[in-house]
Design a protein around this motif. Structure first.
Motif, PDB file in Angstrom:
ATOM      1  N   LYS A   1       0.850  -1.190   0.000  1.00 19.93           N
ATOM      2  CA  LYS A   1       0.000   0.000   0.000  1.00 19.93           C
ATOM      3  C   LYS A   1       0.888   1.244   0.000  1.00 19.93           C
ATOM      4  N   TYR A   2       0.491   2.226  -0.812  1.00 18.77           N
ATOM      5  CA  TYR A   2       1.285   3.439  -0.965  1.00 18.77           C
ATOM      6  C   TYR A   2       0.398   4.681  -0.903  1.00 18.77           C
ATOM      7  N   ILE A   3       1.024   5.789  -0.537  1.00 18.67           N
ATOM      8  CA  ILE A   3       0.430   7.100  -0.782  1.00 18.67           C
ATOM      9  C   ILE A   3       1.444   7.890  -1.600  1.00 18.67           C
ATOM     10  N   GLU A   4       0.940   8.720  -2.493  1.00 16.48           N
ATOM     11  CA  GLU A   4       1.839   9.501  -3.330  1.00 16.48           C
ATOM     12  C   GLU A   4       1.209  10.841  -3.672  1.00 16.48           C
ATOM     13  N   GLY A   5       2.055  11.788  -4.031  1.00 13.50           N
ATOM     14  CA  GLY A   5       1.586  13.103  -4.439  1.00 13.50           C
ATOM     15  C   GLY A   5       2.752  14.062  -4.533  1.00 13.50           C
TER      16      GLY A   5
ATOM     17  N   ASN B   1      22.592  22.141  -3.481  1.00 14.55           N
ATOM     18  CA  ASN B   1      22.816  22.799  -2.196  1.00 14.55           C
ATOM     19  C   ASN B   1      21.678  22.564  -1.203  1.00 14.55           C
ATOM     20  N   THR B   2      20.682  21.778  -1.607  1.00 15.68           N
ATOM     21  CA  THR B   2      19.549  21.468  -0.733  1.00 15.68           C
ATOM     22  C   THR B   2      19.767  20.112  -0.071  1.00 15.68           C
ATOM     23  N   ASP B   3      19.624  20.079   1.225  1.00 17.77           N
ATOM     24  CA  ASP B   3      19.796  18.828   1.973  1.00 17.77           C
ATOM     25  C   ASP B   3      18.468  18.056   1.986  1.00 17.77           C
ATOM     26  N   ILE B   4      18.420  16.969   1.240  1.00 16.40           N
ATOM     27  CA  ILE B   4      17.263  16.062   1.269  1.00 16.40           C
ATOM     28  C   ILE B   4      17.746  14.647   1.628  1.00 16.40           C
TER      29      ILE B   4
ATOM     30  N   ILE C   1      11.403  12.438  -5.472  1.00 19.69           N
ATOM     31  CA  ILE C   1      11.878  12.766  -6.813  1.00 19.69           C
ATOM     32  C   ILE C   1      11.631  14.246  -7.083  1.00 19.69           C
ATOM     33  N   ASN C   2      12.688  14.941  -7.419  1.00 19.39           N
ATOM     34  CA  ASN C   2      12.579  16.347  -7.803  1.00 19.39           C
ATOM     35  C   ASN C   2      12.512  16.409  -9.324  1.00 19.39           C
ATOM     36  N   ASP C   3      11.336  16.723  -9.875  1.00 21.17           N
ATOM     37  CA  ASP C   3      11.190  16.763 -11.333  1.00 21.17           C
ATOM     38  C   ASP C   3      10.791  18.167 -11.790  1.00 21.17           C
ATOM     39  N   GLU C   4      10.442  18.299 -13.058  1.00 25.16           N
ATOM     40  CA  GLU C   4      10.144  19.630 -13.600  1.00 25.16           C
ATOM     41  C   GLU C   4       8.873  20.240 -13.017  1.00 25.16           C
ATOM     42  N   LYS C   5       8.015  19.404 -12.448  1.00 30.33           N
ATOM     43  CA  LYS C   5       6.763  19.914 -11.878  1.00 30.33           C
ATOM     44  C   LYS C   5       6.915  20.334 -10.426  1.00 30.33           C
ATOM     45  N   GLY C   6       7.680  19.573  -9.668  1.00 34.25           N
ATOM     46  CA  GLY C   6       7.838  19.880  -8.252  1.00 34.25           C
ATOM     47  C   GLY C   6       8.537  18.750  -7.527  1.00 34.25           C
ATOM     48  N   LEU C   7       8.248  18.628  -6.240  1.00 35.13           N
ATOM     49  CA  LEU C   7       8.841  17.567  -5.420  1.00 35.13           C
ATOM     50  C   LEU C   7       7.790  16.479  -5.191  1.00 35.13           C
ATOM     51  N   TYR C   8       8.015  15.351  -5.848  1.00 38.30           N
ATOM     52  CA  TYR C   8       7.097  14.208  -5.770  1.00 38.30           C
ATOM     53  C   TYR C   8       7.564  13.267  -4.665  1.00 38.30           C
ATOM     54  N   TYR C   9       6.596  12.657  -3.986  1.00 35.66           N
ATOM     55  CA  TYR C   9       6.969  11.648  -2.996  1.00 35.66           C
ATOM     56  C   TYR C   9       6.029  10.457  -3.065  1.00 35.66           C
ATOM     57  N   LYS C  10       6.569   9.303  -2.707  1.00 30.10           N
ATOM     58  CA  LYS C  10       5.783   8.066  -2.604  1.00 30.10           C
ATOM     59  C   LYS C  10       6.216   7.338  -1.341  1.00 30.10           C
ATOM     60  N   ALA C  11       5.251   7.098  -0.462  1.00 30.11           N
ATOM     61  CA  ALA C  11       5.536   6.449   0.822  1.00 30.11           C
ATOM     62  C   ALA C  11       4.893   5.070   0.870  1.00 30.11           C
ATOM     63  N   LYS C  12       5.675   4.091   1.267  1.00 28.70           N
ATOM     64  CA  LYS C  12       5.168   2.728   1.443  1.00 28.70           C
ATOM     65  C   LYS C  12       4.672   2.575   2.877  1.00 28.70           C
ATOM     66  N   LEU C  13       3.404   2.193   3.019  1.00 31.36           N
ATOM     67  CA  LEU C  13       2.798   2.070   4.344  1.00 31.36           C
ATOM     68  C   LEU C  13       2.865   0.649   4.865  1.00 31.36           C
ATOM     69  N   ASP C  14       2.754   0.535   6.179  1.00 31.38           N
ATOM     70  CA  ASP C  14       2.719  -0.768   6.851  1.00 31.38           C
ATOM     71  C   ASP C  14       1.321  -0.935   7.455  1.00 31.38           C
ATOM     72  N   MET C  15       0.509  -1.773   6.852  1.00 27.41           N
ATOM     73  CA  MET C  15      -0.883  -1.903   7.287  1.00 27.41           C
ATOM     74  C   MET C  15      -1.019  -2.612   8.634  1.00 27.41           C
TER      75      MET C  15
ATOM     76  N   ILE D   1       7.436  29.373  -5.842  1.00 30.81           N
ATOM     77  CA  ILE D   1       8.652  28.565  -5.662  1.00 30.81           C
ATOM     78  C   ILE D   1       9.321  28.382  -7.018  1.00 30.81           C
ATOM     79  N   ASP D   2      10.550  28.846  -7.143  1.00 35.39           N
ATOM     80  CA  ASP D   2      11.293  28.704  -8.393  1.00 35.39           C
ATOM     81  C   ASP D   2      11.630  27.237  -8.658  1.00 35.39           C
ATOM     82  N   ASN D   3      11.723  26.891  -9.942  1.00 39.62           N
ATOM     83  CA  ASN D   3      11.968  25.485 -10.280  1.00 39.62           C
ATOM     84  C   ASN D   3      13.416  25.053 -10.063  1.00 39.62           C
ATOM     85  N   ASN D   4      14.297  25.969  -9.684  1.00 33.84           N
ATOM     86  CA  ASN D   4      15.682  25.598  -9.359  1.00 33.84           C
ATOM     87  C   ASN D   4      15.964  25.725  -7.864  1.00 33.84           C
ATOM     88  N   SER D   5      14.915  25.830  -7.077  1.00 28.45           N
ATOM     89  CA  SER D   5      15.096  26.066  -5.640  1.00 28.45           C
ATOM     90  C   SER D   5      15.556  24.831  -4.876  1.00 28.45           C
ATOM     91  N   ILE D   6      15.331  23.649  -5.447  1.00 27.33           N
ATOM     92  CA  ILE D   6      15.883  22.417  -4.883  1.00 27.33           C
ATOM     93  C   ILE D   6      17.004  21.972  -5.807  1.00 27.33           C
TER      94      ILE D   6
END
Length: 205
Positions: free
Chosen positions: A22-26, A53-56, A82-96, A45-50
């Motif tokens: 099971k995942y959540i993403e956005g 020099n950004t700590d992730i 994932i930092n892509d052209e649209k923004g900062l995408y994330y996908k989290a794997k849940l533990d049911m 938010i500028d598209n080069n802001s991440i």
């Protein structure tokens, strides 16, 4: 350090299953989009802001930004960032097997929770932001994130933390107004000089 929090609506935000997992993403944030009013100003938010020099290096996925409700973490490979052209995408794997993971998953599927958020830090020297006034609108442009600390599904869309900015909006507003007044005086001075020179040239012809 001054941590700030922002909330974004993303049509891609969802809970889904892939096999037994099971995942959540956005998107935690999107680039080059004007925010809603954040208390007298809007934010872009500028598209080069991440960047490099950004700590992730250690980002958590939390529910409502609460450490006691950790959902995933990129250091444990349960969170993908994932930092892509649209923004900062994330996908989290849940533990049911974890009750609040299961409750959150079902709430997202029902549509009860439909917003994503992220917490961040800007450089303390103020170099990560630029302010401008266009007409009656004050705009804060984020050009550099120092740290992205967490991404979070949130239940309260009104939760916006702008009180811990590196500089307060009132301080910036005063500076912008002073700059506008100074520029206006300089423009008047230049116009007066130009008018004087025009009259002088006319007289000696």
């Amino acid at each position: 350090m001054n941590k700030e929090i922002r909330i974004f609506s993303s049509p891609e935000f969802r809970a889904y299953e892939d096999g037994d997992d099971k995942y959540i993403e956005g998107y935690a944030l999107t680039y080059n989009n004007e925010s809603k009013n954040l208390g007298g100003f809007v934010e872009i938010i500028d598209n080069n802001s991440i960047n490099e020099n950004t700590d992730i290096s250690d980002v958590m996925c939390l529910f409502n930004h609460k450490d006691e409700y950790i959902l995933a973490r990129n250091t444990s490979k349960t969170l993908e960032i994932i930092n892509d052209e649209k923004g900062l995408y994330y996908k989290a794997k849940l533990d049911m097997n974890i009750t609040y993971h299961k409750d959150l998953y079902l709430s997202i599927q029902r549509g009860d929770i439909n917003k994503s958020s992220f917490a961040f830090y800007l450089p303390q020297d103020g170099s990560g932001e630029k302010w401008e006034k266009i007409g009656d609108k004050y705009i804060r442009r984020i050009t550099q994130f120092r740290i992205i600390s967490d991404v979070s599904p949130v239940s309260n869309a009104a939760y916006q933390n702008t009180t811990s900015m590196v500089r307060s909006f009132e301080e910036v507003k005063k500076e912008l107004e002073e700059e506008i007044v100074a520029e206006s005086k300089e423009e008047v001075k230049e116009n007066n000089v130009n008018e004087y020179m025009h009259k002088y040239i006319t007289l000696i012809k």
